[in-house]
Design a protein around this motif. Structure first.
Motif, mmCIF file in Angstrom:
data_model
loop_
_atom_site.group_PDB
_atom_site.id
_atom_site.type_symbol
_atom_site.label_atom_id
_atom_site.label_comp_id
_atom_site.label_asym_id
_atom_site.label_seq_id
_atom_site.Cartn_x
_atom_site.Cartn_y
_atom_site.Cartn_z
ATOM 1 N N HIS A 102 -16.575 66.113 90.242
ATOM 2 C CA HIS A 102 -16.230 65.126 90.889
ATOM 3 C C HIS A 102 -17.347 63.831 90.591
ATOM 4 O O HIS A 102 -18.563 64.721 90.710
ATOM 5 C CB HIS A 102 -16.150 65.187 92.407
ATOM 6 C CG HIS A 102 -16.036 64.251 93.266
ATOM 7 N ND1 HIS A 102 -15.085 63.206 93.192
ATOM 8 C CD2 HIS A 102 -16.785 63.702 94.386
ATOM 9 C CE1 HIS A 102 -15.086 62.065 94.024
ATOM 10 N NE2 HIS A 102 -16.095 62.405 94.794
ATOM 11 N N ASP A 154 -8.543 58.208 98.826
ATOM 12 C CA ASP A 154 -8.619 59.644 98.764
ATOM 13 C C ASP A 154 -9.375 60.295 97.314
ATOM 14 O O ASP A 154 -9.970 61.191 97.320
ATOM 15 C CB ASP A 154 -7.068 59.969 98.403
ATOM 16 C CG ASP A 154 -6.270 59.933 99.794
ATOM 17 O OD1 ASP A 154 -6.888 60.131 100.745
ATOM 18 O OD2 ASP A 154 -5.098 59.905 99.472
ATOM 19 N N LYS A 211 -14.749 72.045 96.251
ATOM 20 C CA LYS A 211 -13.835 72.736 97.065
ATOM 21 C C LYS A 211 -12.401 72.887 96.240
ATOM 22 O O LYS A 211 -11.825 73.898 96.479
ATOM 23 C CB LYS A 211 -13.425 71.946 98.412
ATOM 24 C CG LYS A 211 -12.376 72.752 99.015
ATOM 25 C CD LYS A 211 -11.710 71.868 100.556
ATOM 26 C CE LYS A 211 -11.031 72.633 101.218
ATOM 27 N NZ LYS A 211 -10.646 71.899 102.761
ATOM 28 N N MET A 212 -12.041 71.820 95.776
ATOM 29 C CA MET A 212 -10.669 72.051 94.800
ATOM 30 C C MET A 212 -11.125 72.452 93.408
ATOM 31 O O MET A 212 -10.190 72.409 92.552
ATOM 32 C CB MET A 212 -10.158 70.348 94.704
ATOM 33 C CG MET A 212 -9.670 70.147 95.995
ATOM 34 S SD MET A 212 -8.390 71.301 96.982
ATOM 35 C CE MET A 212 -8.459 70.437 98.355
ATOM 36 N N LYS A 213 -12.159 72.800 92.827
ATOM 37 C CA LYS A 213 -12.656 73.244 91.663
ATOM 38 C C LYS A 213 -12.262 72.234 90.681
ATOM 39 O O LYS A 213 -12.045 72.710 89.487
ATOM 40 C CB LYS A 213 -11.942 74.688 91.235
ATOM 41 C CG LYS A 213 -12.436 75.675 92.393
ATOM 42 C CD LYS A 213 -13.810 75.974 92.497
ATOM 43 C CE LYS A 213 -14.388 76.957 93.503
ATOM 44 N NZ LYS A 213 -15.670 77.050 93.713
ATOM 45 N N GLU A 214 -12.547 70.861 90.942
ATOM 46 C CA GLU A 214 -12.405 69.844 90.039
ATOM 47 C C GLU A 214 -13.813 69.005 89.904
ATOM 48 O O GLU A 214 -14.249 68.678 90.895
ATOM 49 C CB GLU A 214 -11.455 69.139 90.211
ATOM 50 C CG GLU A 214 -9.858 69.855 89.877
ATOM 51 C CD GLU A 214 -8.618 68.825 90.540
ATOM 52 O OE1 GLU A 214 -8.671 67.831 90.784
ATOM 53 O OE2 GLU A 214 -7.403 69.560 90.296
ATOM 54 N N HIS A 256 -10.076 64.314 97.464
ATOM 55 C CA HIS A 256 -8.701 64.928 97.879
ATOM 56 C C HIS A 256 -7.848 64.949 96.844
ATOM 57 O O HIS A 256 -7.839 64.241 95.807
ATOM 58 C CB HIS A 256 -8.193 64.125 98.944
ATOM 59 C CG HIS A 256 -8.817 64.152 100.297
ATOM 60 N ND1 HIS A 256 -8.575 63.344 101.278
ATOM 61 C CD2 HIS A 256 -9.899 65.085 100.657
ATOM 62 C CE1 HIS A 256 -9.369 63.682 102.438
ATOM 63 N NE2 HIS A 256 -9.881 64.759 101.932
ATOM 64 N N ARG A 257 -7.142 66.072 96.647
ATOM 65 C CA ARG A 257 -6.080 66.595 95.885
ATOM 66 C C ARG A 257 -4.812 65.945 96.172
ATOM 67 O O ARG A 257 -4.385 65.614 97.271
ATOM 68 C CB ARG A 257 -6.035 68.094 95.661
ATOM 69 C CG ARG A 257 -4.814 68.417 94.564
ATOM 70 C CD ARG A 257 -4.804 69.652 94.499
ATOM 71 N NE ARG A 257 -5.922 70.408 93.771
ATOM 72 C CZ ARG A 257 -6.218 71.698 93.434
ATOM 73 N NH1 ARG A 257 -5.610 72.655 94.117
ATOM 74 N NH2 ARG A 257 -7.296 71.860 92.934
#
Length: 414
Positions: free
Chosen positions: A294, A377, A289-292, A382-383
């Motif tokens: 994981h 988090d 979702k955050m384009k990072e 989570h960002r």
């Protein structure tokens, strides 16, 4: 001969006086240069012959020609400074002064150009086409559909130059209290379109919408939580789920709960993302979702589930690997969100959702462990909200997250 020349000069000056003249400068002309235009402070800065550089507090710069015509002082916008260089602004001002000398009324010219301005809907669709390249697929539809539902019926046919705070207020009033989050997005998107119109030179000056909300009632902030199972009930649920025959939906739900990932991340998982020997699941940035990217540490229970799935794939297809999906209806097509939700409904669980198990995990961390919030988090991908903190925090707490995910699986299967 000299008297004739003096008479001609006097008559010419009278004609010019009756048609136009630069307004008196309120401050000394600052002899504009390209550098001075770029660094001028907020205010109105005179150049020459009625040409002004208008600098707003927001930092936007635009050219204005101030003239007296027909006994009235009027300002005429010549465009933003970032699109109209100083030399061009002087030429535009000279052309307008020539038009006045020729007897053409500048306001009439302005009305003609306003009639020919594109409509708000046309500009909105152009803005959408220009921006959509950097968006996610789902946002494409939601962005333009909000215009078609809430904006175009009210202001779609208006010339973009005629869309002001009053017009925007008419859009917001019907939805401001009924769908407050949507109303805020609508306001932000209208501002985006008007900024786009200004940058493209369709609107001479920036349109400020900061005062629009002053004409609207205060929104009451309400937080809507996803339906989630309490962490006390999670172990009994996992025991009941494990007792049922294996299906794609049930196996996908078990993996989702054990790893606390989002449902999309589990549904679209491929075999090449897993290293079962190292008990690691590496989800690429493109699927997050955050384009990072994981990295998920896998608990022994999750590895056991994945090895069983792998063996089933081998027996069914003869091979496992590459970009093959773990959970697919057909080759290359992942199961839908409803597949996992249906598992819950078939088990008569109506007070929980698949995404809600991430909240179940969060509550368990807070109530049953001493793990810091930042570790939890990170486990949820989570960002970090604070930009400064995010810049300095380089660790992903992988070792601590492995311990945490092992404890979570042990709790669920106890």
């Amino acid at each position: 001969m000299a008297s004739c020349a003096r008479s001609f000069t006097r008559q010419s000056s009278e004609v010019l006086h009756l048609t136009w003249k630069p307004a008196r400068l309120s401050r000394a002309a600052f002899a504009a240069t390209t550098l001075k235009v770029k660094h001028a402070r907020p205010g109105r800065h005179a150049d020459m012959h009625g040409l002004y550089l208008l600098v707003r507090e927001s930092g936007t710069r635009s050219w204005v020609l101030r003239m007296q015509h027909g006994g009235q002082r009027r300002d005429f916008g010549l465009g933003p400074a970032h699109d109209v260089p100083l030399a061009d602004a002087r030429l535009l001002a000279a052309d307008m002064r020539k038009a006045v000398r020729a007897g053409i009324d500048p306001p009439s010219r302005r009305r003609v150009s306003r009639k020919s301005a594109p409509t708000f809907e046309e500009v909105a669709r152009d803005c959408y086409d220009a921006m959509k390249g950097g968006w996610k697929d789902q946002r494409h539809a939601s962005w333009i559909s909000s215009f078609e539902r809430h904006m175009f019926p009210h202001i779609g046919n208006k010339a973009v130059t005629a869309v002001d705070s009053v017009a925007v207020l008419s859009v917001l009033e019907p939805i401001w209290l009924t769908v407050p989050d949507t109303a805020k997005r609508v306001l932000q998107r209208i501002g985006t379109v008007l900024d786009f119109a200004h940058i493209k030179g369709l609107v001479p000056e920036e349109v400020s919408l900061r005062s629009v909300t002053r004409g609207l009632p205060r929104q009451t902030h309400q937080v809507t939580h996803r339906a989630a199972m309490s962490h006390e009930d999670a172990p009994a649920f996992m025991k009941a789920l494990a007792a049922l025959p294996s299906t794609r939906g049930r196996d996908a739900l078990r993996l989702t709960v054990l790893t606390a990932v989002r449902s999309n991340e589990a549904r679209k998982a491929t075999w090449d993302e897993f290293d079962l020997d190292k008990a690691v699941w590496s989800i690429p940035a493109a699927r997050m979702k955050m384009k990072e990217a994981h990295i998920v540490p896998l608990a022994p229970a999750a590895v056991k589930l994945l090895r069983a799935l792998r063996q089933h794939h081998l027996e069914l297809h003869g091979q496992v690997g590459g970009g093959g999906l773990l959970f697919s209806v057909k080759e290359g097509r992942p199961i839908s969100d409803m597949t996992m939700l249906k598992v819950l409904r078939d088990m008569n669980i109506d007070n929980a959702t698949v995404h809600g198990f991430r909240s179940t995990f969060t509550d368990w961390v807070a109530e049953c462990t001493n793990v810091p919030k930042e570790v939890a988090d990170k486990a949820l991908a989570h960002r970090i909200a604070n930009a400064v903190e995010a810049a300095y925090r380089r660790t992903d707490f992988f070792d601590r997250r492995r311990v945490l995910m092992n404890e979570w699986a042990e709790f669920l299967l106890a």
